[in-house]
Design a protein around this motif. Sequence first.
Motif, mmCIF file in Angstrom:
data_model
loop_
_atom_site.group_PDB
_atom_site.id
_atom_site.type_symbol
_atom_site.label_atom_id
_atom_site.label_comp_id
_atom_site.label_asym_id
_atom_site.label_seq_id
_atom_site.Cartn_x
_atom_site.Cartn_y
_atom_site.Cartn_z
ATOM 1 N N LEU A 1 0.814 -1.211 0.000
ATOM 2 C CA LEU A 1 0.000 0.000 0.000
ATOM 3 C C LEU A 1 0.854 1.270 0.000
ATOM 4 N N THR A 2 1.983 1.245 0.701
ATOM 5 C CA THR A 2 2.878 2.411 0.696
ATOM 6 C C THR A 2 3.412 2.679 -0.703
ATOM 7 N N GLY A 3 3.830 1.618 -1.396
ATOM 8 C CA GLY A 3 4.338 1.783 -2.750
ATOM 9 C C GLY A 3 3.297 2.334 -3.708
ATOM 10 N N LEU A 4 2.069 1.843 -3.598
ATOM 11 C CA LEU A 4 1.004 2.292 -4.499
ATOM 12 C C LEU A 4 0.573 3.728 -4.201
ATOM 13 N N VAL A 5 0.437 4.049 -2.929
ATOM 14 C CA VAL A 5 0.029 5.415 -2.568
ATOM 15 C C VAL A 5 1.096 6.426 -2.984
ATOM 16 N N GLY A 6 2.367 6.049 -2.889
ATOM 17 C CA GLY A 6 3.435 6.949 -3.291
ATOM 18 C C GLY A 6 3.341 7.376 -4.749
ATOM 19 N N MET A 7 2.782 6.526 -5.595
ATOM 20 C CA MET A 7 2.634 6.860 -7.011
ATOM 21 C C MET A 7 1.649 8.003 -7.237
ATOM 22 N N LEU A 8 0.793 8.270 -6.251
ATOM 23 C CA LEU A 8 -0.176 9.357 -6.391
ATOM 24 C C LEU A 8 0.492 10.723 -6.498
ATOM 25 N N TYR A 9 1.734 10.831 -6.008
ATOM 26 C CA TYR A 9 2.459 12.100 -6.140
ATOM 27 C C TYR A 9 2.624 12.498 -7.603
ATOM 28 N N LEU A 10 2.638 11.499 -8.494
ATOM 29 C CA LEU A 10 2.803 11.785 -9.921
ATOM 30 C C LEU A 10 1.617 12.556 -10.503
ATOM 31 N N LEU A 11 0.472 12.466 -9.818
ATOM 32 C CA LEU A 11 -0.751 13.070 -10.331
ATOM 33 C C LEU A 11 -1.095 14.403 -9.670
ATOM 34 N N ALA A 12 -0.362 14.799 -8.647
ATOM 35 C CA ALA A 12 -0.756 15.948 -7.829
ATOM 36 C C ALA A 12 0.201 17.125 -8.001
ATOM 37 N N ASN A 13 -0.379 18.312 -8.080
ATOM 38 C CA ASN A 13 0.387 19.566 -8.084
ATOM 39 C C ASN A 13 -0.135 20.546 -7.044
ATOM 40 N N ASP A 14 -1.373 20.347 -6.621
ATOM 41 C CA ASP A 14 -2.008 21.250 -5.667
ATOM 42 C C ASP A 14 -1.515 20.976 -4.247
#
Length: 391
Positions: free
Chosen positions: A80-93
């Motif tokens: 879950l840590t690895g998958l959630v970390g990928m969300l940074y790729l989608l966020a700028n706000d």
Amino acid sequence: MKNRTTRHLSIYYFFVFCGIGGVFPLLSVYFDQELHLSGTEIGTIMSIGPVITLLLQPIWGLICDYTRKPKTVLTATLILTGLVGMLYLLANDYLWLLFIAGFLAVFQSAIIPISDSISVSYTQKIRADYGSIRLWGALGFAFSAFFMGKISEWTGLKVIFICLAFSLLTGALLVRKMPDSGGEFQVDLRSGLRDLMKIPKFVLFIFATFLIFGPVQGNNVYFGLLIGQLGGSIVGIGAAFLVAAGTEAPFMRLCGPWIRKRGFLLVTLLAALVSCLRWFFYFLEPDVMLVYVSTIAQGFSVGLFIPAALSYVKHISPDEVTATAVSLYSAAGTGLGNWFCVFFGGLLLDAFNISAVYLFYGVMTFAGVCLLGVIMKMEKRETIVGRAEAL
């Protein structure tokens, strides 16, 4: 069989810390250079994780104590840590980044204390040195920090999140080869917590960990900004972390014999003193080349403090609550101490400069050194009383 299990643990630590080393030394640089956040915004985002860790890390220990399935819990949190970390790729706000940082910490907060609890229990059982296994984590951190620094120069800093996911998912596959915990975990949770809080040395050592290891965690966030302010590059940041984390390995190797010869507390005291001097040195804003050279001091300070402090916590804690004790210890340094140093470091960075951050860290660590001295006096007094009663 022992050698095979030890090898599996070493490989596991290498991959897990590859993920950590690839992301966290460069995360503040990513926020600064690619997203152009302020010091306060960076400090707030980087400190939300430690707040979550502070709240949840002891709970993860309790879950392991209650379920007696730490390997299952560890596998789930790695994935879950690895998958959630990928969300940074989608966020700028900014608000989304804050949410992702907190969500990531929910699962990340379980990884190190559960891993360490299993590893320390195993090494104590076979009479081996925990440091000889944990050093592979330092090597993984150093390897990843250096090469992610070079790769980021070519591809951009977003690649660090891919490194995190790949490394932690690989670590999850290796968990099944880790040793079982041998029924060490207990069920009477409230009683266990009460037992730990009744041990003065444990409580004081937890506070000392907050004062000493909090600045170490804060340095991992702001060190890249320090090098950048002194004229260094992203590759230079990676090289500095390569030296800093890479030199931890030989000292972790030496830690076991030194502990047996000098004792847990003296080793932690010397390690903390070196950290204290390092922070005051950075306060002086030395030449960037001297900063690179000074990272060797991290090998001595962190490389000795981690195995010595963890072993001391296990030594003074009741056997039936070791997972909870390790979680509380880890929460003090990587949770509360981390949050405190990162958050207030960001405020100091905006209000003054990076030098003020390291002056703050130096003062904190000096207070921790003094507290360790108090604990050593307590132990000495207990030894004298014990000998007198024996007579």
